[in-house]
Design a protein around this motif. Structure first.
Motif, PDB file in Angstrom:
ATOM      1  N   CYS A  20      54.236  -6.849  14.274  1.00 17.06           N
ATOM      2  CA  CYS A  20      53.684  -6.620  15.604  1.00 17.06           C
ATOM      3  C   CYS A  20      54.778  -6.633  16.672  1.00 17.06           C
ATOM      4  O   CYS A  20      55.962  -6.731  16.363  1.00 17.06           O
ATOM      5  CB  CYS A  20      52.599  -7.641  15.894  1.00 17.06           C
ATOM      6  SG  CYS A  20      53.170  -9.336  15.846  1.00 17.06           S
ATOM      7  N   HIS A  21      54.359  -6.504  17.903  1.00 15.64           N
ATOM      8  CA  HIS A  21      55.325  -6.428  19.018  1.00 15.64           C
ATOM      9  C   HIS A  21      54.650  -6.854  20.316  1.00 15.64           C
ATOM     10  O   HIS A  21      53.429  -6.994  20.380  1.00 15.64           O
ATOM     11  CB  HIS A  21      55.852  -4.986  19.150  1.00 15.64           C
ATOM     12  CG  HIS A  21      54.766  -3.985  19.416  1.00 15.64           C
ATOM     13  ND1 HIS A  21      54.249  -3.146  18.446  1.00 15.64           N
ATOM     14  CD2 HIS A  21      54.057  -3.693  20.543  1.00 15.64           C
ATOM     15  CE1 HIS A  21      53.305  -2.390  18.954  1.00 15.64           C
ATOM     16  NE2 HIS A  21      53.154  -2.703  20.233  1.00 15.64           N
ATOM     17  N   THR A  22      55.460  -7.016  21.333  1.00 17.77           N
ATOM     18  CA  THR A  22      54.968  -7.105  22.714  1.00 17.77           C
ATOM     19  C   THR A  22      55.673  -5.980  23.479  1.00 17.77           C
ATOM     20  O   THR A  22      56.619  -5.379  22.969  1.00 17.77           O
ATOM     21  CB  THR A  22      55.334  -8.467  23.363  1.00 17.77           C
ATOM     22  OG1 THR A  22      56.761  -8.621  23.300  1.00 17.77           O
ATOM     23  CG2 THR A  22      54.687  -9.630  22.629  1.00 17.77           C
ATOM     24  N   HIS A  23      55.176  -5.673  24.676  1.00 17.42           N
ATOM     25  CA  HIS A  23      55.927  -4.772  25.583  1.00 17.42           C
ATOM     26  C   HIS A  23      55.739  -5.293  26.986  1.00 17.42           C
ATOM     27  O   HIS A  23      54.672  -5.165  27.573  1.00 17.42           O
ATOM     28  CB  HIS A  23      55.549  -3.292  25.459  1.00 17.42           C
ATOM     29  CG  HIS A  23      54.220  -3.016  24.855  1.00 17.42           C
ATOM     30  ND1 HIS A  23      53.057  -3.318  25.494  1.00 17.42           N
ATOM     31  CD2 HIS A  23      53.895  -2.490  23.663  1.00 17.42           C
ATOM     32  CE1 HIS A  23      52.055  -2.976  24.723  1.00 17.42           C
ATOM     33  NE2 HIS A  23      52.519  -2.478  23.596  1.00 17.42           N
ATOM     34  N   ASP A  24      56.829  -5.914  27.449  1.00 16.51           N
ATOM     35  CA  ASP A  24      56.764  -6.670  28.692  1.00 16.51           C
ATOM     36  C   ASP A  24      56.504  -5.796  29.911  1.00 16.51           C
ATOM     37  O   ASP A  24      56.146  -6.300  30.975  1.00 16.51           O
ATOM     38  CB  ASP A  24      58.080  -7.435  28.863  1.00 16.51           C
ATOM     39  CG  ASP A  24      57.877  -8.678  29.709  1.00 16.51           C
ATOM     40  OD1 ASP A  24      56.773  -9.241  29.642  1.00 16.51           O
ATOM     41  OD2 ASP A  24      58.802  -9.057  30.434  1.00 16.51           O
ATOM     42  N   THR A  77      50.654  -3.293  29.873  1.00 12.31           N
ATOM     43  CA  THR A  77      49.440  -3.913  29.306  1.00 12.31           C
ATOM     44  C   THR A  77      48.834  -2.896  28.342  1.00 12.31           C
ATOM     45  O   THR A  77      48.895  -1.689  28.581  1.00 12.31           O
ATOM     46  CB  THR A  77      48.433  -4.206  30.440  1.00 12.31           C
ATOM     47  OG1 THR A  77      48.996  -5.189  31.288  1.00 12.31           O
ATOM     48  CG2 THR A  77      47.105  -4.705  29.889  1.00 12.31           C
ATOM     49  N   GLU A  78      48.256  -3.397  27.250  1.00 14.08           N
ATOM     50  CA  GLU A  78      47.614  -2.493  26.287  1.00 14.08           C
ATOM     51  C   GLU A  78      46.170  -2.953  26.069  1.00 14.08           C
ATOM     52  O   GLU A  78      45.870  -4.152  26.159  1.00 14.08           O
ATOM     53  CB  GLU A  78      48.385  -2.515  24.969  1.00 14.08           C
ATOM     54  CG  GLU A  78      47.835  -1.561  23.922  1.00 14.08           C
ATOM     55  CD  GLU A  78      48.900  -1.085  22.935  1.00 14.08           C
ATOM     56  OE1 GLU A  78      50.079  -1.470  23.064  1.00 14.08           O
ATOM     57  OE2 GLU A  78      48.534  -0.303  22.044  1.00 14.08           O
ATOM     58  N   VAL A  79      45.297  -2.005  25.795  1.00 12.83           N
ATOM     59  CA  VAL A  79      43.915  -2.343  25.430  1.00 12.83           C
ATOM     60  C   VAL A  79      43.586  -1.642  24.117  1.00 12.83           C
ATOM     61  O   VAL A  79      43.884  -0.449  23.959  1.00 12.83           O
ATOM     62  CB  VAL A  79      42.903  -1.886  26.512  1.00 12.83           C
ATOM     63  CG1 VAL A  79      41.501  -2.362  26.156  1.00 12.83           C
ATOM     64  CG2 VAL A  79      43.286  -2.412  27.874  1.00 12.83           C
ATOM     65  N   VAL A  95      51.105 -10.402  21.717  1.00  9.96           N
ATOM     66  CA  VAL A  95      51.084  -9.513  20.546  1.00  9.96           C
ATOM     67  C   VAL A  95      49.677  -8.921  20.441  1.00  9.96           C
ATOM     68  O   VAL A  95      48.728  -9.428  21.048  1.00  9.96           O
ATOM     69  CB  VAL A  95      51.432 -10.264  19.230  1.00  9.96           C
ATOM     70  CG1 VAL A  95      52.840 -10.797  19.254  1.00  9.96           C
ATOM     71  CG2 VAL A  95      50.423 -11.377  18.937  1.00  9.96           C
ATOM     72  N   HIS A  96      49.556  -7.819  19.695  1.00  9.09           N
ATOM     73  CA  HIS A  96      48.242  -7.197  19.471  1.00  9.09           C
ATOM     74  C   HIS A  96      48.302  -6.556  18.095  1.00  9.09           C
ATOM     75  O   HIS A  96      49.044  -5.604  17.870  1.00  9.09           O
ATOM     76  CB  HIS A  96      47.910  -6.174  20.562  1.00  9.09           C
ATOM     77  CG  HIS A  96      49.096  -5.383  21.033  1.00  9.09           C
ATOM     78  ND1 HIS A  96      50.031  -5.902  21.899  1.00  9.09           N
ATOM     79  CD2 HIS A  96      49.542  -4.152  20.724  1.00  9.09           C
ATOM     80  CE1 HIS A  96      50.972  -5.011  22.121  1.00  9.09           C
ATOM     81  NE2 HIS A  96      50.714  -3.928  21.404  1.00  9.09           N
ATOM     82  N   CYS A  97      47.546  -7.114  17.178  1.00  8.53           N
ATOM     83  CA  CYS A  97      47.518  -6.605  15.814  1.00  8.53           C
ATOM     84  C   CYS A  97      46.279  -7.202  15.171  1.00  8.53           C
ATOM     85  O   CYS A  97      45.657  -8.112  15.738  1.00  8.53           O
ATOM     86  CB  CYS A  97      48.780  -6.998  15.055  1.00  8.53           C
ATOM     87  SG  CYS A  97      49.065  -8.771  14.989  1.00  8.53           S
TER      88      CYS A  97
END
Ligand SMILES: O=C(O)C(=O)C[C@H](O)C(=O)CO
Ligand SMILES: [Zn+2]
Length: 273
Positions: A190-194, A197-199, A239-241
């Motif tokens: 997974c990842h983040t992206h500073d 924002t993701e939905v 994170v989003h997974c």
């Protein structure tokens, strides 16, 4: 329209399951005929669900937007997440949308009307400073990227619809990821992206199944148990997974500082807590 304020990562450990769900999970998008909207102060994303019954449904201009039309200062992505064909009329022009197809509606459109008995349409909107043309795309028009493996239980195809080399927009980036039959994991590693924002909105998931969605800072994760047609707001620090008890598809959409899909911070699986 429900309005949700932004959450700091330091608040996450203080929230119980109900608190986490109230902040990050949008549960009732497709609860019945009509339109439901949620405004997140994370990058001012608005997510919505439309269920069309006997009569067409119009995109309203809810009071918190202080606008005469929803798209006065916004742009919109629409994806058909159901099985019934839909039509979206934008200021008198009609666009047909079959399952998994996408429509981008540019800033300034005044009347947006959804029709098609039984259709389910998912909406994501971001603030927009310029007008880009309204465009429709089918899966075949999107850029497919195959990722994952059978041994990783994460074989999937990412279809990018709205992005710098596809349908142009101000800040909205949007696509659909389809898991191969038998694959369960999305976005792992997974990842983040500073800067964005993701939905995620999960769909194509049978009603008796669920996705276990991981969120939170990489070193302080929590999970949300997510049903078909529900969306998860993922702030820049999260994170989003997730993994399903069945294969599924999801719409991912982002808004924020830039549109660079690969501007992200990868997380080593061994660093997750
Ligand atoms: O399956 C995946 O991996 C994804 O779909 C990842 C999303 O596109 C994403 O997180 C983009 O930042
Ligand atoms: Zn992401």
């Amino acid at each position: 329209m429900e309005v949700r304020h932004a959450t700091a990562p330091s608040e996450v450990p203080t929230l119980d399951t109900t608190g986490l769900r109230a902040r990050f999970l949008v549960e009732d998008l497709f609860a019945g005929p009509g339109i439901r909207l949620t405004y997140s102060h994370h990058d001012r994303l608005v997510v919505g669900g439309v269920v069309v019954g006997d009569a067409p449904v119009d995109l309203p201009a809810p009071a918190p937007l202080r606008a005469s039309a929803f798209l006065d200062r916004r742009e919109l992505g629409v994806v058909n997440v159901g099985t019934a064909d839909a039509a979206v009329e934008v200021d008198g022009r009609s666009f047909s949308l079959a399952a998994r197809e996408c429509l981008y509606v540019g800033r300034g459109a005044r009347v947006v009307r959804f029709s098609g008995d039984g259709a389910r349409l998912y909406l994501v909107s971001t603030a927009a400073h310029a007008v880009h043309p309204t465009r429709r795309a089918a899966l075949a028009d999107a850029t497919p990227v195959k990722l994952g493996s059978v041994s990783g239980s994460n074989e999937r195809t990412i279809y990018k619809y709205i992005h710098a080399d596809g349908i142009r927009s101000c800040q909205l980036v949007l696509g659909v990821t389809v898991l191969a039959d038998g694959s369960m994991w999305n976005t792992m590693p997974c990842h983040t992206h500073d800067r964005r924002t993701e939905v995620y909105c999960y769909f194509d998931l049978p009603p008796e199944h669920r996705v276990v969605h991981l969120m939170g800072r990489p070193d302080e994760t929590r999970n949300l148990i997510v049903a078909d047609g529900e969306a998860v707001i993922s702030p820049p620090w999260s994170v989003h997974c997730g993994f399903g008890t069945h294969s599924y598809s999801f719409v991912w959409a982002m808004g924020g500082e830039n549109q660079a899909y690969d501007d992200l911070e990868p997380v080593d699986v061994r660093d997750l807590r």
